[in-house]
Design an enzyme around this catalytic site. Structure first.
Site, mmCIF file in Angstrom:
data_model
loop_
_atom_site.group_PDB
_atom_site.id
_atom_site.type_symbol
_atom_site.label_atom_id
_atom_site.label_comp_id
_atom_site.label_asym_id
_atom_site.label_seq_id
_atom_site.Cartn_x
_atom_site.Cartn_y
_atom_site.Cartn_z
ATOM 1 N N ASN A 208 0.851 -1.190 0.000
ATOM 2 C CA ASN A 208 0.000 0.000 0.000
ATOM 3 C C ASN A 208 0.890 1.246 0.000
ATOM 4 O O ASN A 208 2.110 1.141 0.045
ATOM 5 C CB ASN A 208 -0.967 -0.030 1.203
ATOM 6 C CG ASN A 208 -0.233 -0.042 2.517
ATOM 7 O OD1 ASN A 208 0.492 0.890 2.840
ATOM 8 N ND2 ASN A 208 -0.405 -1.121 3.283
ATOM 9 N N ASP A 276 -4.761 -5.865 5.105
ATOM 10 C CA ASP A 276 -5.852 -6.629 5.714
ATOM 11 C C ASP A 276 -5.827 -8.088 5.277
ATOM 12 O O ASP A 276 -6.235 -8.960 6.015
ATOM 13 C CB ASP A 276 -7.195 -6.001 5.324
ATOM 14 C CG ASP A 276 -7.390 -4.671 6.026
ATOM 15 O OD1 ASP A 276 -7.048 -4.593 7.222
ATOM 16 O OD2 ASP A 276 -7.839 -3.701 5.388
ATOM 17 N N LYS A 286 8.227 -18.411 -8.870
ATOM 18 C CA LYS A 286 7.657 -17.313 -9.655
ATOM 19 C C LYS A 286 6.542 -17.857 -10.555
ATOM 20 O O LYS A 286 6.738 -18.857 -11.253
ATOM 21 C CB LYS A 286 8.756 -16.664 -10.497
ATOM 22 C CG LYS A 286 8.279 -15.439 -11.231
ATOM 23 C CD LYS A 286 9.382 -14.814 -12.060
ATOM 24 C CE LYS A 286 8.794 -13.721 -12.928
ATOM 25 N NZ LYS A 286 9.710 -13.290 -13.978
ATOM 26 N N PRO A 304 -3.770 -11.297 10.584
ATOM 27 C CA PRO A 304 -4.079 -11.026 11.996
ATOM 28 C C PRO A 304 -4.243 -9.526 12.202
ATOM 29 O O PRO A 304 -3.512 -8.735 11.611
ATOM 30 C CB PRO A 304 -2.825 -11.532 12.737
ATOM 31 C CG PRO A 304 -1.743 -11.588 11.702
ATOM 32 C CD PRO A 304 -2.426 -11.842 10.390
ATOM 33 N N PHE A 323 -4.354 3.852 14.838
ATOM 34 C CA PHE A 323 -4.580 4.874 13.820
ATOM 35 C C PHE A 323 -5.733 4.408 12.939
ATOM 36 O O PHE A 323 -5.965 3.207 12.804
ATOM 37 C CB PHE A 323 -3.322 5.072 12.960
ATOM 38 C CG PHE A 323 -2.343 6.050 13.571
ATOM 39 C CD1 PHE A 323 -1.666 5.722 14.743
ATOM 40 C CD2 PHE A 323 -2.113 7.282 12.989
ATOM 41 C CE1 PHE A 323 -0.778 6.616 15.316
ATOM 42 C CE2 PHE A 323 -1.224 8.186 13.557
ATOM 43 C CZ PHE A 323 -0.545 7.855 14.713
ATOM 44 N N LYS A 341 -11.927 -2.526 18.119
ATOM 45 C CA LYS A 341 -10.565 -3.055 18.308
ATOM 46 C C LYS A 341 -10.169 -3.115 19.787
ATOM 47 O O LYS A 341 -9.226 -3.806 20.140
ATOM 48 C CB LYS A 341 -9.567 -2.182 17.559
ATOM 49 C CG LYS A 341 -9.881 -2.088 16.064
ATOM 50 C CD LYS A 341 -8.673 -2.345 15.244
ATOM 51 C CE LYS A 341 -8.989 -2.160 13.772
ATOM 52 N NZ LYS A 341 -7.942 -2.712 12.918
HETATM 53 O O1 C5P Z 1 -8.877 -1.715 10.424
HETATM 54 P P1 C5P Z 1 -7.888 -0.673 10.045
HETATM 55 O O2 C5P Z 1 -6.775 -1.197 9.185
HETATM 56 O O3 C5P Z 1 -8.472 0.580 9.494
HETATM 57 O O4 C5P Z 1 -7.237 -0.250 11.453
HETATM 58 C C1 C5P Z 1 -6.190 0.633 11.532
HETATM 59 C C2 C5P Z 1 -5.448 0.433 12.809
HETATM 60 O O5 C5P Z 1 -5.306 -0.957 13.097
HETATM 61 C C3 C5P Z 1 -4.034 0.955 12.736
HETATM 62 O O6 C5P Z 1 -3.641 1.356 14.035
HETATM 63 C C4 C5P Z 1 -3.250 -0.258 12.274
HETATM 64 O O7 C5P Z 1 -1.889 -0.175 12.642
HETATM 65 C C5 C5P Z 1 -3.969 -1.382 12.988
HETATM 66 N N1 C5P Z 1 -3.989 -2.664 12.269
HETATM 67 C C6 C5P Z 1 -3.288 -3.734 12.774
HETATM 68 N N2 C5P Z 1 -3.334 -4.943 12.148
HETATM 69 C C7 C5P Z 1 -4.093 -5.127 11.040
HETATM 70 C C8 C5P Z 1 -4.811 -4.041 10.525
HETATM 71 C C9 C5P Z 1 -4.728 -2.831 11.158
HETATM 72 O O8 C5P Z 1 -2.604 -3.567 13.789
HETATM 73 N N3 C5P Z 1 -4.120 -6.308 10.461
#
Ligand code: C5P
Length: 403
Positions: A208, A276, A286, A304, A323, A341
């Site tokens: 990303n 995600d 490859k 996770p 964040f 969360k």
């Molecule tokens: O669900 P989202 O990605 O919007 O959540 C953002 C927050 O969750 C951020 O603090 C990010 O570092 C954390 N996060 C995480 N592990 C994931 C997805 C997001 O720690 N797999």
């Protein structure tokens, strides 16, 4: 911040000793008082005259120098400093320190002191990797000695690897970190930052646009308030800050493991843009175009959620900050996310392309906690980081006062 501090600088014998001259100049420019000590080996590489001329101070060399004893005994010399810096710290000097030997002025000072010591090792790569040196390092770390470097690279002896003295600006940053007495001294803060890379096959990945700039600035700001920072970073486009423990990872799964390994911590700030999903059917080799016109189909598995995990972990930090990068209904989504969360605060920002925030140098955030939402004006990411670090320091110290 460093002006008026006193540093006892021990210069060991190695080709890198010339860099200690640059370090003296950097320290003097900051208004630091430098008392130099030159070992017999050090004097083979830099002259006492250049050291004392740059430091503007007498250079101490011999243990049994009666004039020195009359002016300032070696015990006193070791104690008047705010910090003792050993640069370059040779394998021999580290061995003497680890063994508690007092054979010459430098090792005697190091044994006689209760002042904190920061060592910047420099030696041949094989000497660095030797089990004896690694044993000495482990012992010195356990004794509370701080380290900066060594760097990896080409060495004066023609070999390549870890063993180069850290560059003087990096040593200066480590000195700054060792000397600050901020509100987070004694606290361990874990910061995640950067994107993650999720492999499709050994050469391709899904990523990303996160640069890691905001997480890096947060780690630096927390360090500046005196925190011991563990910085778990994905492949970011900005370099990690100096003076923090850096753990580099690629994937979300690796980040999750690194976060767990870094616990316990007093505070966790999860600023990483974690993917995600990962590719469940990533190729071990490859993936090739086979000419049949059939296109590869990627299957995804959920990664996770590290923030949700740490918020429920048995070793949960007292303060967990997440964040939320949103493109619409920022506060609503972030408020829901905080509850989902289980973290204490969410720092929400609008990353829709028109804002220029993702990959840019500014940020406009709303901090959401149990009390409500606090919107900050748009400002540089560094400024957001400093304000957030100050808010964290406040919260941590408030909890302590209550407890
Ligand atoms: O669900 P989202 O990605 O919007 O959540 C953002 C927050 O969750 C951020 O603090 C990010 O570092 C954390 N996060 C995480 N592990 C994931 C997805 C997001 O720690 N797999």
């Amino acid at each position: 911040m460093l002006a008026g501090k006193r540093i006892l600088l021990i210069i060991g014998g190695g080709i890198a000793a010339y860099k200690s001259l640059l370090l003296i100049r950097l320290l003097k420019a900051e208004g630091v008082h430098v008392t130099p000590v030159l070992t017999a080996g050090g004097a083979e590489f830099v002259t006492p005259l250049s050291v004392s001329a740059l430091a503007g101070e007498k250079v101490y060399q011999a243990l049994f120098d009666l004039t020195d004893e009359a002016e300032m005994g070696h015990i006193q010399l070791s104690r008047v400093a705010d910090l003792i810096v050993v640069a370059p710290a040779t394998a021999d000097l580290l061995a003497k320190m680890a063994g508690g030997r007092a054979e010459d002025l430098a090792s005697t000072l190091l044994l006689a002191t209760d002042t904190r010591v920061l060592a910047a090792p420099a030696m041949n790569v094989r000497m660095w990797q030797h089990p004896a040196t690694q044993r000495n390092l482990a012992q010195l770390r356990a004794d509370g000695v701080l380290f900066v470097g060594p760097d990896e690279g080409d060495m004066a002896c023609g070999e390549y690897g870890p063993g180069r003295l850290a560059e003087p600006p990096a040593i200066l940053e480590a000195i700054r970190a060792a000397l600050v007495r901020g509100p987070l001294v004694g606290k361990h803060v874990l910061v995640t930052s950067g994107p993650t890379h999720e492999p499709i096959d050994p050469v391709r990945y899904i990523a990303n646009r996160s640069s890691g700039a905001q997480g890096t600035a947060v780690a630096a700001a927390l360090r500046d308030l005196g925190a011991k920072v563990t910085f778990v970073t994905g492949p970011a486009s900005v370099p990690p800050p100096e003076g923090v423990a850096v753990v580099r990872v690629e994937t979300a799964a690796e980040m999750r493991a690194a976060v767990e390994a870094a616990l316990p911590a007093d505070v966790a700030v999860m600023a990483a843009a974690v993917a995600d999903w990962r590719v469940a059917n990533a190729g071990a080799q490859k993936i090739k175009k086979d000419g049949s016109g059939r296109l590869p189909v990627l299957e995804f598995a959920e990664n996770p959620d590290i923030l949700a995990w740490i918020s429920k972990a048995s070793q949960r930090p007292a303060l967990v900050v997440g964040f939320a990068a949103e493109t619409e209904k920022v506060v609503d989504h972030a408020t829901a996310k905080r509850l989902r969360k289980g973290c204490d605060w969410i720092v929400a920002n609008d990353v829709s392309p028109a804002t220029g925030i993702m990959g840019g140098s500014e940020n406009a955030v709303t901090v959401i906690d149990a009390e409500g939402a606090e919107t900050w004006p748009r400002m540089a990411k560094d400024a957001v980081a400093r304000r957030l670090a100050a808010r964290i320091a406040d919260a941590v110290n408030r909890v302590e006062t209550k407890g």
